[in-house]
Write a protein that holds these residues in place. Structure first.
Motif, short mmCIF file in Angstrom:
data_model
loop_
_atom_site.label_atom_id
_atom_site.label_comp_id
_atom_site.label_asym_id
_atom_site.label_seq_id
_atom_site.Cartn_x
_atom_site.Cartn_y
_atom_site.Cartn_z
N GLY A 77 0.81 -1.22 0.00
CA GLY A 77 0.00 0.00 0.00
C GLY A 77 0.84 1.26 0.00
N ILE A 137 -5.90 0.10 -7.41
CA ILE A 137 -6.80 0.48 -6.32
C ILE A 137 -8.26 0.37 -6.77
N ARG A 184 -10.47 -2.45 -4.80
CA ARG A 184 -11.49 -1.86 -3.92
C ARG A 184 -12.89 -2.03 -4.49
N ASN A 239 -5.95 -7.30 -1.40
CA ASN A 239 -7.11 -6.45 -1.19
C ASN A 239 -6.80 -5.35 -0.16
N GLU A 240 -6.11 -5.72 0.91
CA GLU A 240 -5.78 -4.74 1.95
C GLU A 240 -4.85 -3.66 1.41
N ALA A 254 -4.88 -2.15 -1.38
CA ALA A 254 -5.64 -1.08 -2.04
C ALA A 254 -6.16 -0.07 -1.03
N TYR A 255 -6.64 -0.55 0.11
CA TYR A 255 -7.14 0.36 1.14
C TYR A 255 -6.00 1.10 1.84
N MET A 256 -4.91 0.37 2.11
CA MET A 256 -3.76 1.01 2.76
C MET A 256 -3.12 2.05 1.86
N GLU A 315 -4.68 4.18 -0.08
CA GLU A 315 -5.42 5.43 0.09
C GLU A 315 -5.17 6.03 1.47
N ILE A 316 -5.01 5.19 2.49
CA ILE A 316 -4.70 5.70 3.82
C ILE A 316 -3.33 6.36 3.83
N THR A 357 -5.01 2.60 10.23
CA THR A 357 -4.31 1.32 10.06
C THR A 357 -4.68 0.37 11.19
N GLN A 374 -7.95 -1.01 10.35
CA GLN A 374 -7.83 -2.01 9.30
C GLN A 374 -7.34 -3.34 9.85
#
Length: 310
Positions: free
Chosen positions: A86, A108, A112, A165-166, A168-170, A172-173, A216, A219
């Motif tokens: 990420g 992403i 996502r 998958n994680e 993609a979210y990390m 953006e974070i 985080t 998450q």
């Protein structure tokens, strides 16, 4: 004279009786909550169908503890993959190179935009798309080749599905955390001779951690619970271990309660750890609002005193 009047006014205010504001709505709400809690506790204690003796008999069983260990293992590995990848994707997304930025955006968007459950199924049945996985030069000879069924085991499929998958979210974070740092600091670091990568590591990321760490932690807690979806791959993590047990002894509810208690316990530990990590990265970064208000009040009071200019 002015100071004397101010003192007298303050004394008159202090001598006035203090009357508490009546708030019947708060007491009514508290009474309703107490009644509901009493009803909840009563049904937990008196309803024999919960079978608490069975719950605690299986709570520390070897099969449940083994499944718990696999759940923690999946959580740690998947979060490490998600955080590292990420961060790379976030830097690519902020790059001036349109190719790097576009690839990161597409990654992403894809991961996502599709459910993690579907991604786990894709990795579990990857051999239907690619019976053999090979390494080699495009349109050239292959260096080596593997059977997809042998290489992508249920554990590997679970790690790939959860970790990618994680990421993609990390991404953006991490991107939000990097953007929260004033751009001028990176420019000043480069003006002092730092490379862009060194400025990112030494100047930007340490400050961005205050924004990155709280989500985080959330998450990580979410990942612990998301590992329960791995049951679709027949990997014996905590939930699937409980399912294997109650499919044999038919004690469905007690085994589900056992798994839920372990999830609650581990998430509580993670929440405590998140609190201390957040406090570590927030040190020296925020001046309390109360201290600021007190300083402002002292300045205003000093300006009103005789012989002082406003």
């Amino acid at each position: 004279m002015q100071v004397q009047h101010m003192t007298q006014a303050a004394e008159s205010v202090e001598s006035m009786p203090t009357v508490r504001r009546r708030q019947p709505g708060r007491w009514v709400a508290a009474a309703v909550v107490c009644v509901l809690l009493a009803m909840l506790v009563n049904t937990f204690v008196t309803n024999e169908r919960f079978q608490w003796d069975v719950v605690f008999d299986w709570f520390t069983s070897d099969r449940i503890l083994a499944g718990l260990g696999r759940t923690i293992q999946l959580t740690v590995i998947s979060m490490l993959i998600g955080i590292v990848l990420g961060l790379v994707l976030a830097v690519m997304r902020l790059s001036d190179n349109p190719l790097l930025s576009g690839v990161a955006w597409a990654y992403i968007w894809l991961f996502r935009g599709t459910p993690v459950f579907v991604q786990l199924l894709f990795w579990g049945f990857i051999s239907a798309l690619y019976p053999r996985l090979s390494l080699g030069v495009p349109f050239g000879p292959e260096f080596t080749s593997f059977s997809a069924n042998e290489l992508i085991s249920p554990f590997v499929a679970a790690i790939l599905g959860l970790g990618l998958n994680e990421a993609a979210y990390m991404a953006e974070i991490a991107r939000a955390g990097i953007l929260s740092v004033d751009r001028g600091q990176a420019e000043a670091a480069q003006a002092l001779g730092m490379t862009r990568g060194l400025a990112l590591r030494r100047i930007v990321l340490p400050q961005a951690m205050r924004v990155i760490v709280p989500p985080t932690g959330n998450q990580a807690i979410g990942m612990l619970k998301t590992t329960s979806l791995v049951a679709v791959l027949a990997y014996p993590e905590l939930l699937y271990s409980a399912q294997l047990i109650y499919s044999a002894n038919y004690q469905t509810i007690p085994l589900l309660i056992t798994a839920s208690l372990w999830y609650l316990l581990i998430t509580s530990v993670l929440s405590v750890g998140q609190f201390f990590v957040e406090r570590h990265f927030a040190r020296g970064s925020v001046i309390s609002a109360g201290a600021t208000d007190r300083r402002g009040s002292l300045r205003r009071l000093a300006a009103r005193l005789p012989g002082r200019r406003p």
